[in-house]
Motif scaffolding. Structure first.
Motif, PDB file in Angstrom:
ATOM      1  N   THR A 117       0.809  -1.245   0.059  1.00 49.46           N
ATOM      2  CA  THR A 117       0.050  -0.223  -0.155  1.00 49.46           C
ATOM      3  C   THR A 117       0.912   1.201  -0.189  1.00 49.46           C
ATOM      4  O   THR A 117       1.997   1.219   0.536  1.00 49.46           O
ATOM      5  CB  THR A 117      -0.872   0.117   1.418  1.00 49.46           C
ATOM      6  N   LYS A 118       0.562   2.134  -0.845  1.00 49.73           N
ATOM      7  CA  LYS A 118       1.272   3.498  -0.581  1.00 49.73           C
ATOM      8  C   LYS A 118       0.273   4.499  -1.261  1.00 49.73           C
ATOM      9  O   LYS A 118      -0.676   4.348  -1.580  1.00 49.73           O
ATOM     10  CB  LYS A 118       2.536   3.427  -1.487  1.00 49.73           C
ATOM     11  N   THR A 119       0.895   5.901  -0.657  1.00 49.92           N
ATOM     12  CA  THR A 119      -0.353   7.056  -1.109  1.00 49.92           C
ATOM     13  C   THR A 119       0.911   7.957  -1.815  1.00 49.92           C
ATOM     14  O   THR A 119       2.287   7.952  -1.639  1.00 49.92           O
ATOM     15  CB  THR A 119      -0.397   7.751   0.398  1.00 49.92           C
ATOM     16  N   LYS A 157      -4.616   6.872  -2.304  1.00 45.41           N
ATOM     17  CA  LYS A 157      -4.075   5.860  -1.705  1.00 45.41           C
ATOM     18  C   LYS A 157      -4.094   4.634  -2.649  1.00 45.41           C
ATOM     19  O   LYS A 157      -5.096   4.247  -3.216  1.00 45.41           O
ATOM     20  CB  LYS A 157      -5.113   5.727  -0.589  1.00 45.41           C
TER      21      LYS A 157
END
Ligand code: LLP
Length: 385
Positions: free
Chosen positions: A283-285, A291
């Motif tokens: 997961t990353k933003t 997101k």
């Protein structure tokens, strides 16, 4: 959705893979057979939607014929045990070796898509010392009110012979000695949800059949193609497509004398029984605040969103979170369009969670590729879990 009920068992399998709900496939087949029998209609399965061996063996049990679009699809159908007399073969560009194979197999009909193709088939059949059954695939010029990428029956499309072309060449066609024109074929497009479109199609077919009969053509069947759409938005609301409504429309509007009526369904038979199961890798933003959920599937397993902007409902089937969040679900391929969906509300998701991408049984695995040298996805069947 099956995946939610069996999520624990799915952990044993390497993702990404296709999960097939065999009970739902059987119910869908029972429905299409039951509804079509009411009117004596014949149903072919469009093998391009999914050519998985196990699914094909089940489809064969229900007595469907096959619609194929290449020599290899034809070979697959024959090798899986479908009878040649129930196979039709369409396609705008058939190679000579594919046509020779179809002629040799004696299939129900080669659905011809140009005047030149009719001439070539006649010559190849003569070489083989045979008379080959064909159907004329007519372009009916109908707007099926679906995604433009998957409509096939509008005047400017590459598919089918224009009605005028048939009229202009009627005498030449009738003079061909090694083809026997058995049927009239058309297919107006796919994922059609506005069923009144099929009403217009019937009226067009009535007029075409009448006019061509008036010119001395004789047909024993009319094949009106496939196209019945499924509910990608909320598949749970409609796991089995509404075959009854479509058949009733055709029954009420098609008037083709004593001709048999045939259909070629792909998506409506297999879409809802398949799910693509994938794991969250990271997961990353983004710097802009988006997101991202990076999953281990990609456009190489399911190209429909990247290719047509198609929507597939996605759900997290293992998260125990109570809150949801909005995510952009992206795949692993080196392509910016490799996005399954944007701004999708999912239970809070983290590395290792399993997601299901629903309604993926049709045009999923059959359009998979090995781009980036990805492995092809496996298949898990509900009755073997
Ligand atoms: N018959 C012919 C001649 C066809 O070309 C097709 C689909 C069918 C029958 C089956 O149509 P269905 O019942 O599945 O709508 N890859 C696209 C769909 C392409 C359809 C091609 N022809 C997608 O993923 O939406």
């Amino acid at each position: 959705m099956l995946s939610r009920q069996v999520a624990d068992k799915l952990r044993q399998h390497e993702t990404p893979f296709y999960l097939y709900d065999i009970a739902l496939l059987r119910q869908t087949l029972e429905s299409v057979v039951y509804e079509s029998n009411k009117y004596g209609y014949k149903v072919h399965y469009a093998i391009k939607a999914n050519y998985d061996d196990y699914l094909l063996s089940i489809i064969r049990e229900y007595g469907l014929g096959i619609d194929c679009a290449s020599g290899n699809e034809l070979r697959k159908a024959i090798e899986t045990g479908f009878s040649p007399e129930g196979i039709v073969y369409a396609g705008v560009g058939k190679r000579d070796k594919e046509l020779r194979y179809a002629i040799e197999q004696g299939i129900l009909a080669i659905n011809c898509e140009s005047i030149q193709e009719l001439m070539v088939i006649d010559a190849l059949a003569a070489e083989a010392g045979r008379v080959t059954n064909v159907a004329l695939r007519i372009n009916p010029d109908i707007d099926p009110k679906t995604n433009h990428c998957i409509d096939t029956g509008q005047a400017d499309s590459k598919f089918g012979i224009s009605y005028d072309d048939v009229l202009d060449h009627a005498d030449e066609i009738k003079a061909l000695k090694h083809i026997s024109i058995r049927g009239l074929h058309l297919h107006i497009g796919s994922q059609i949800r506005e069923l009144h479109v099929f009403e217009n199609m019937c009226l067009k077919v009535n007029a075409i059949v009448k006019a061509l009969r008036g010119m001395g053509f004789d047909f024993s069947f009319v094949d009106v193609g496939g196209g019945l759409g499924v509910n990608y938005d909320v598949p749970e609301n409609e796991p089995i497509p509404n075959f009854a409504s479509l058949f009733s429309i055709v029954h009420n509007h098609l008037d083709v004398g004593g001709c048999e009526v045939h259909f070629e369904f792909g998506r409506s038979i297999v879409a809802e029984c398949g799910e693509l199961i994938t794991s969250v890798l990271f997961t990353k933003t983004t710097a802009t605040g988006r997101k991202l959920l990076i999953v281990d599937a990609s456009m190489t397993e399911l190209i429909r969103p990247a290719l047509y902007g198609s929507y597939h409902n996605i759900e997290n089937i293992t998260s125990t979170a109570e809150r949801t969040d909005k995510y952009t679900v992206v795949g692993t391929a080196c392509e910016s369009t490799d996005i399954f969906d944007e701004n999708v509300g999912l239970l809070r998701s983290s590395r290792g969670d399993l997601l299901t991408i629903k309604s993926a049984g049709a045009y999923g695995m059959s359009m998979a590729s090995r781009y980036n040298l990805h492995d092809l996805p496996g298949a898990v069947y509900s009755d073997k879990l």
